[in-house]
Design a protein around this motif. Structure first.
Motif, short mmCIF file in Angstrom:
data_model
loop_
_atom_site.label_atom_id
_atom_site.label_comp_id
_atom_site.label_asym_id
_atom_site.label_seq_id
_atom_site.Cartn_x
_atom_site.Cartn_y
_atom_site.Cartn_z
N HIS A 31 0.85 -1.20 0.00
CA HIS A 31 0.00 0.00 0.00
C HIS A 31 0.88 1.24 0.00
O HIS A 31 1.99 1.26 0.52
CB HIS A 31 -0.92 -0.01 1.22
N ASP A 52 -8.34 1.00 -4.72
CA ASP A 52 -8.13 2.27 -4.02
C ASP A 52 -7.93 2.06 -2.53
O ASP A 52 -7.15 2.76 -1.88
CB ASP A 52 -9.34 3.20 -4.24
N TYR A 53 -8.66 1.08 -1.97
CA TYR A 53 -8.60 0.81 -0.53
C TYR A 53 -8.71 -0.69 -0.29
O TYR A 53 -9.18 -1.43 -1.15
CB TYR A 53 -9.75 1.52 0.22
N ILE A 55 -10.35 -3.33 2.68
CA ILE A 55 -11.02 -3.60 3.94
C ILE A 55 -10.54 -4.97 4.39
O ILE A 55 -10.86 -5.98 3.77
CB ILE A 55 -12.56 -3.57 3.79
N PRO A 207 -7.48 2.73 11.11
CA PRO A 207 -6.95 2.51 9.76
C PRO A 207 -5.45 2.76 9.69
O PRO A 207 -4.89 3.49 10.50
CB PRO A 207 -7.71 3.53 8.90
N ARG A 210 -4.44 3.47 3.55
CA ARG A 210 -5.61 3.06 2.77
C ARG A 210 -6.15 1.68 3.18
O ARG A 210 -6.97 1.12 2.48
CB ARG A 210 -5.27 3.06 1.27
N PHE A 212 -8.27 -0.40 5.85
CA PHE A 212 -9.26 -0.28 6.91
C PHE A 212 -9.52 -1.67 7.50
O PHE A 212 -9.40 -2.68 6.80
CB PHE A 212 -10.55 0.33 6.37
N VAL A 235 -17.06 0.35 8.51
CA VAL A 235 -15.97 0.56 7.56
C VAL A 235 -16.49 0.87 6.16
O VAL A 235 -15.92 1.70 5.46
CB VAL A 235 -15.05 -0.68 7.54
N THR A 238 -17.27 4.45 6.07
CA THR A 238 -16.05 5.26 6.08
C THR A 238 -15.40 5.30 4.70
O THR A 238 -14.99 6.36 4.22
CB THR A 238 -15.05 4.69 7.11
N VAL A 239 -15.29 4.14 4.05
CA VAL A 239 -14.67 4.08 2.73
C VAL A 239 -15.51 4.84 1.72
O VAL A 239 -14.97 5.55 0.84
CB VAL A 239 -14.46 2.62 2.31
N ASN A 240 -16.82 4.73 1.79
CA ASN A 240 -17.69 5.45 0.86
C ASN A 240 -17.52 6.97 0.99
O ASN A 240 -17.72 7.71 0.02
CB ASN A 240 -19.15 5.08 1.11
N CYS A 242 -14.69 8.46 1.70
CA CYS A 242 -13.31 8.87 1.37
C CYS A 242 -13.27 9.59 0.02
O CYS A 242 -14.04 9.28 -0.88
CB CYS A 242 -12.40 7.66 1.34
#
Length: 242
Positions: A31, A52-53, A55, A207, A210, A212, A235, A238-240, A242
């Motif tokens: 990452h 992008d991220y 989880i 986190p 990137r 989570f 989570v 939270t990601v939505n 970002c």
């Protein structure tokens, strides 16, 4: 869930289809400030997924053995390395009938025996067969883990007989599970040791760049499906955002 709790993961599977990779253990996580890459094995070959991220819901007992580049912060690393997963063993004994009900017994008991607890898993199941479970945690569970399967069954019968003397007359078949043996959990659930509420707990769900973290171990309801669901919702929101 009406109809069985397995309907929930089945609904995810039906919706996601080929997006799910089965039998694909993660090898490493990379990452940086631009994105993430996960290397995993599929049919014996290494594959990479970028995004992008991430989880990450992997239990820390397993995550501690996965390469992460660059490495986590010292606080997160300590949380991953030191979070304890408790030992649990269950030995299930199927019986031809629920004979204990004729004695007005529920089938549930707390004991001072090595099996610790007895559970009646047939109390809300149709039919006439019974299912009693010997439930042990901690050191008794680790002692059961050291036994071969036939010995585990005999051990459970030996002690369950002290609670239900007629069990051998009705016993049909047995099976056991020791969570310490499970490759993808290596223990049953996260268990904070004295002092870890301040030294470890604040860093479990935090986190890292990137990446989570979700899973029941990151929730106030550790060890419960409720905690896993709560953490997933947390989570995802939270990601939505970002």
């Amino acid at each position: 869930i009406r109809g069985g709790n397995d309907l929930l993961p089945q609904a995810f599977a039906n919706k996601l289809n080929e997006r799910i990779h089965f039998d694909a253990p993660v090898v490493s996580i990379n990452h940086d400030e631009r994105g993430v890459r996960v290397t995993f094995l599929e049919s014996g070959k290494q594959q990479i997924i970028s995004g992008d991220y991430i989880i990450c819901t992997i239990p820390f007992s397993v995550l501690k053995n996965i390469e992460v580049v660059p490495g986590f912060s010292s606080e997160k690393r300590r949380a991953i390395d030191e979070l304890w997963y408790t030992s649990i063993a269950r030995i299930s004994l199927q019986t031809s009938s629920r004979f204990w009900e004729k004695e007005n017994l529920s089938g549930f008991a707390h004991t001072d025996l090595p099996i610790m607890e007895a559970w009646n898993l047939s109390h809300n199941v149709q039919g006439t067969h019974g299912m009693l479970v010997a439930y042990a945690s901690g050191e008794p569970a680790r002692a059961i883990k050291a036994m071969k399967e036939p010995r585990r069954i005999a051990f459970a019968l030996e002690h369950m007989e002290k609670l239900y003397p007629r069990i051998r007359n009705h016993f049909e078949v047995g099976a056991s599970v020791c969570w310490d043996e499970e490759e993808w959990s290596r223990g049953a659930w996260a268990w904070l040791k004295p002092g870890q509420a301040t030294s470890v707990l604040p860093h479990i769900a935090r986190p890292e760049g990137r990446i989570f973290f979700a899973g029941d171990h990151t929730s106030a309801w550790s060890s419960w499906m409720q905690g896993a669901l709560e953490s997933g919702n947390r989570v995802a929101r939270t990601v939505n955002d970002c």
